[in-house]
Design a protein around this motif. Structure first.
Motif, short mmCIF file in Angstrom:
data_model
loop_
_atom_site.label_atom_id
_atom_site.label_comp_id
_atom_site.label_asym_id
_atom_site.label_seq_id
_atom_site.Cartn_x
_atom_site.Cartn_y
_atom_site.Cartn_z
N ILE A 1 0.81 -1.21 0.00
CA ILE A 1 0.00 0.00 0.00
C ILE A 1 0.85 1.26 0.00
CG2 ILE A 1 -0.25 0.09 2.51
CD1 ILE A 1 -3.14 1.12 2.01
N LEU A 2 2.07 1.16 0.48
CA LEU A 2 2.94 2.34 0.58
C LEU A 2 3.61 2.66 -0.76
CD1 LEU A 2 4.63 1.55 4.00
CD2 LEU A 2 2.82 3.22 3.55
N PRO A 3 3.77 3.94 -1.06
CA PRO A 3 4.48 4.30 -2.29
C PRO A 3 5.96 3.92 -2.19
CG PRO A 3 4.04 6.25 -0.96
CD PRO A 3 3.35 5.10 -0.28
N ALA A 4 6.53 3.47 -3.31
CA ALA A 4 7.93 3.04 -3.32
C ALA A 4 8.86 4.10 -3.89
CB ALA A 4 8.07 1.75 -4.11
N ARG A 5 8.34 4.99 -4.74
CA ARG A 5 9.18 6.04 -5.35
C ARG A 5 8.31 7.27 -5.62
NH1 ARG A 5 9.11 1.65 -7.84
NH2 ARG A 5 7.79 1.30 -9.60
N PRO A 6 8.95 8.42 -5.73
CA PRO A 6 8.19 9.63 -6.04
C PRO A 6 7.36 9.43 -7.31
CG PRO A 6 10.43 10.21 -5.44
CD PRO A 6 10.38 8.70 -5.57
N GLY A 7 6.12 9.88 -7.26
CA GLY A 7 5.20 9.72 -8.39
C GLY A 7 4.23 8.58 -8.20
N ASP A 8 4.53 7.65 -7.28
CA ASP A 8 3.58 6.58 -6.97
C ASP A 8 2.38 7.21 -6.25
OD1 ASP A 8 5.24 4.68 -8.03
OD2 ASP A 8 5.81 3.78 -6.10
N PRO A 9 1.19 6.63 -6.42
CA PRO A 9 0.02 7.20 -5.75
C PRO A 9 0.04 6.98 -4.24
CG PRO A 9 -0.57 5.17 -6.86
CD PRO A 9 0.85 5.47 -7.24
N ILE A 10 -0.51 7.94 -3.54
CA ILE A 10 -0.74 7.78 -2.10
C ILE A 10 -2.14 7.21 -1.98
CG2 ILE A 10 -1.07 8.97 0.09
CD1 ILE A 10 1.09 10.91 -0.77
N ARG A 11 -2.25 6.05 -1.32
CA ARG A 11 -3.53 5.35 -1.20
C ARG A 11 -4.00 5.34 0.25
NH1 ARG A 11 -0.89 0.98 -5.12
NH2 ARG A 11 0.67 1.19 -3.51
N PRO A 12 -5.22 5.79 0.48
CA PRO A 12 -5.77 5.75 1.84
C PRO A 12 -5.86 4.32 2.36
CG PRO A 12 -7.06 7.22 0.45
CD PRO A 12 -6.12 6.48 -0.46
N PHE A 13 -5.55 4.16 3.63
CA PHE A 13 -5.56 2.85 4.29
C PHE A 13 -7.00 2.41 4.58
CE2 PHE A 13 -1.22 2.85 6.66
CZ PHE A 13 -0.55 3.20 5.51
N ALA A 14 -7.22 1.11 4.55
CA ALA A 14 -8.48 0.54 5.01
C ALA A 14 -8.59 0.76 6.52
CB ALA A 14 -8.54 -0.95 4.70
N VAL A 15 -9.81 0.86 7.00
CA VAL A 15 -10.02 1.01 8.43
C VAL A 15 -9.48 -0.25 9.12
CG1 VAL A 15 -11.78 1.20 10.25
CG2 VAL A 15 -12.05 2.47 8.11
N GLY A 16 -8.68 -0.07 10.16
CA GLY A 16 -8.12 -1.20 10.90
C GLY A 16 -6.87 -1.80 10.28
N LEU A 17 -6.32 -1.15 9.26
CA LEU A 17 -5.14 -1.72 8.58
C LEU A 17 -3.94 -1.84 9.51
CD1 LEU A 17 -4.37 -2.72 5.72
CD2 LEU A 17 -3.25 -0.51 5.40
N PHE A 18 -3.84 -0.97 10.50
CA PHE A 18 -2.71 -1.06 11.43
C PHE A 18 -2.65 -2.44 12.09
CE2 PHE A 18 -0.55 -0.64 15.48
CZ PHE A 18 0.62 -0.02 15.09
N GLU A 19 -3.81 -3.02 12.39
CA GLU A 19 -3.85 -4.34 13.02
C GLU A 19 -3.30 -5.42 12.09
OE1 GLU A 19 -4.28 -4.72 16.23
OE2 GLU A 19 -4.57 -2.54 16.28
N GLU A 20 -3.35 -5.19 10.78
CA GLU A 20 -2.75 -6.13 9.83
C GLU A 20 -1.26 -5.88 9.66
OE1 GLU A 20 -4.90 -6.73 6.11
OE2 GLU A 20 -6.67 -5.84 7.05
N ILE A 21 -0.84 -4.65 9.87
CA ILE A 21 0.58 -4.30 9.76
C ILE A 21 1.34 -4.79 10.99
CG2 ILE A 21 2.22 -2.38 9.63
CD1 ILE A 21 0.06 -0.78 8.14
N ARG A 22 0.72 -4.71 12.14
CA ARG A 22 1.38 -5.03 13.41
C ARG A 22 2.06 -6.39 13.44
NH1 ARG A 22 -1.19 -6.10 18.86
NH2 ARG A 22 -2.97 -6.53 17.54
N PRO A 23 1.45 -7.46 12.95
CA PRO A 23 2.12 -8.77 12.99
C PRO A 23 3.36 -8.85 12.10
CG PRO A 23 -0.24 -9.05 12.64
CD PRO A 23 0.05 -7.60 12.53
N LEU A 24 3.54 -7.89 11.20
CA LEU A 24 4.70 -7.89 10.31
C LEU A 24 5.92 -7.22 10.93
CD1 LEU A 24 2.86 -6.89 7.01
CD2 LEU A 24 3.49 -9.19 7.78
#
Length: 166
Positions: A35-58
């Motif tokens: 979901i995160l942009p990798a280089r300038p010019g990539d789109p910024i995408r709004p996170f799904a609600v509760g996405l932090f809980e999916e990121i946390r185990p990583l």
């Protein structure tokens, strides 16, 4: 109350600072997230609600949860993230960057107001950062580094810096 925007600016793309914030998140994780942009010019995408809980185990072993929260907060509370979220066609995305659902009007309005607030704050900060001529009282006493240190530590106005803080 401000009216909800009806004209889209198209995809809001990442700047170099957005990439630095995204990299700060990815370096804390066992694998980068799509979901995160990798280089300038990539789109910024709004996170799904509760996405932090999916990121946390990583999270990499030994990295604190607070560190991850701060890194994610720096990204999602940025002016460009709010601008992307406020667009009429803005969509929430999953961990891999796939679109899920449109942002609600309430969420878009909140993002729009926060974007405008940050934009106004930046404009006000530019005005306040214009150099002023030093007054006689500011040239004696505290050194420039002491004045800066006091400002950063939030000690308010120092006795000899009245012209700098106004």
């Amino acid at each position: 109350m401000t009216k909800l925007w009806t004209v889209s600016r198209g995809p809001i793309v990442a700047s170099e600072i957005d990439i630095q914030k995204a990299d700060a998140i990815n370096v804390l994780l066992a694998c980068p997230i799509g979901i995160l942009p990798a280089r300038p010019g990539d789109p910024i995408r709004p996170f799904a609600v509760g996405l932090f809980e999916e990121i946390r185990p990583l999270l990499k072993p030994g990295v604190g949860m607070t560190t991850l929260r701060r890194a994610v907060a720096a990204f999602v509370h940025s002016k460009r993230y709010y601008f992307a979220s406020a667009q009429p066609n803005s969509v929430r995305h999953d961990l891999d960057g796939r679109p899920l659902e449109a942002l609600s009007e309430d969420d878009r309005m909140t993002a729009q107001n926060r974007f405008l607030g940050l934009k106004q704050k930046a404009i006000g900060g530019e005005r306040n950062s214009e150099p002023s001529s030093p007054s006689p009282s500011s040239t004696s006493g505290a050194t420039k580094s002491e004045q800066i240190r006091a400002s950063l530590l939030g000690r308010g106005k120092m006795q000899h810096t009245s012209s700098i803080s106004s």
